[in-house]
Motif scaffolding. Structure first.
Motif, PDB file in Angstrom:
ATOM      1  N   CYS A   1      -5.761  -1.372 -12.694  1.00  0.00           N
ATOM      2  CA  CYS A   1      -4.304  -1.485 -12.570  1.00  0.00           C
ATOM      3  C   CYS A   1      -3.666  -0.776 -13.767  1.00  0.00           C
TER       4      CYS A   1
ATOM      5  N   GLY B   1      -5.418  -0.009  -7.848  1.00  0.00           N
ATOM      6  CA  GLY B   1      -6.115   0.767  -6.835  1.00  0.00           C
ATOM      7  C   GLY B   1      -7.551   1.048  -7.191  1.00  0.00           C
TER       8      GLY B   1
ATOM      9  N   THR C   1      -2.960   6.632  -0.543  1.00  0.00           N
ATOM     10  CA  THR C   1      -3.984   5.863   0.157  1.00  0.00           C
ATOM     11  C   THR C   1      -4.509   6.697   1.313  1.00  0.00           C
TER      12      THR C   1
ATOM     13  N   GLN D   1      -9.607   5.141  -0.192  1.00  0.00           N
ATOM     14  CA  GLN D   1      -8.977   5.403  -1.499  1.00  0.00           C
ATOM     15  C   GLN D   1      -7.611   4.743  -1.414  1.00  0.00           C
ATOM     16  N   VAL D   2      -7.363   3.730  -2.248  1.00  0.00           N
ATOM     17  CA  VAL D   2      -6.134   2.974  -2.096  1.00  0.00           C
ATOM     18  C   VAL D   2      -5.402   2.801  -3.427  1.00  0.00           C
ATOM     19  N   GLU D   3      -4.097   2.907  -3.360  1.00  0.00           N
ATOM     20  CA  GLU D   3      -3.229   2.495  -4.455  1.00  0.00           C
ATOM     21  C   GLU D   3      -2.113   1.657  -3.855  1.00  0.00           C
ATOM     22  N   ALA D   4      -1.779   0.569  -4.521  1.00  0.00           N
ATOM     23  CA  ALA D   4      -0.756  -0.339  -4.016  1.00  0.00           C
ATOM     24  C   ALA D   4       0.206  -0.678  -5.142  1.00  0.00           C
TER      25      ALA D   4
ATOM     26  N   ILE E   1       0.845  -1.187   0.000  1.00  0.00           N
ATOM     27  CA  ILE E   1       0.000   0.000   0.000  1.00  0.00           C
ATOM     28  C   ILE E   1       0.888   1.248   0.000  1.00  0.00           C
TER      29      ILE E   1
END
Length: 192
Positions: free
Chosen positions: A144, A156, A35, A186-189, A30
């Motif tokens: 992605c 995300g 995020t 709100q997520v980006e990994a 993460i």
């Protein structure tokens, strides 16, 4: 069987094994700078109070071919930020999040739900104030992409659910301060 048929069967088997090898789950860390975990709650049924947790960490595992995955997310409850120090202090205290006794909240998924190739929801256990309940996070805009700066794949989206705070033992102000709290993640990994 002719040699051509045997060769074709062996080639197809080899491709299937190679394809299965590429279907292994990928792990994503993460990205804390992209995020945000925020909450929204009505203030006496009128305006909406909003806040976020500034410190968070975790991992996501995703197998796009098998359509499975997992999430492990940890929030630092003392990092709550509403933009108002006095309100933050009250929320960190025993009336609400009791951050001293319960310094972390966690979400651990049990399954991903897909709609075609896209994650549409994530089901898992939310632990808050020492109590654990299953919640379903609905996904919006999941996708992605290859990040041109990081030179890695990033996945995300926006995920949300509504919880009833009394289930976690947060009963201060009920029924005047409403029970429902909307969580937005709100997520980006970044692929590891």
């Amino acid at each position: 069987m002719t040699r051509t048929v045997i060769a074709s069967v062996l080639a197809a088997s080899t491709l299937a094994v190679v394809g299965a090898a590429h279907a292994a789950p990928a792990t994503y860390a993460i990205d804390p700078t992209h995020t945000f975990v925020t909450f929204e709650a009505k203030h006496f049924g009128t305006s909406t109070n909003r806040g976020r947790f500034d410190k968070k960490s975790g991992t996501v595992t995703l197998d796009k071919v098998a359509k499975t995955g997992s999430v492990d997310l940890t929030l630092d409850m003392a990092s709550i930020n509403t933009g108002t120090a006095n309100f933050d202090g009250h929320l960190k205290g025993k009336d609400f999040f009791n951050a001293e006794a319960f310094p972390q909240a966690t979400f651990k998924s049990s399954r991903f739900i897909f709609n075609g190739d896209k994650v549409s929801a994530v089901v898992g256990d939310l632990t808050l104030l020492g109590k654990t309940h299953t919640v379903t996070l609905s996904a919006n805009n999941f996708g992605c992409y290859d990040n041109p700066m990081l030179k890695r794949e990033v996945c995300g989206g926006d995920f949300e659910t509504t919880i009833q705070r009394e289930k976690f033992g947060m009963t201060y102000g009920l029924p005047f301060i409403p029970n429902d709290v909307k969580l937005v993640i709100q997520v980006e990994a970044v692929k590891q």
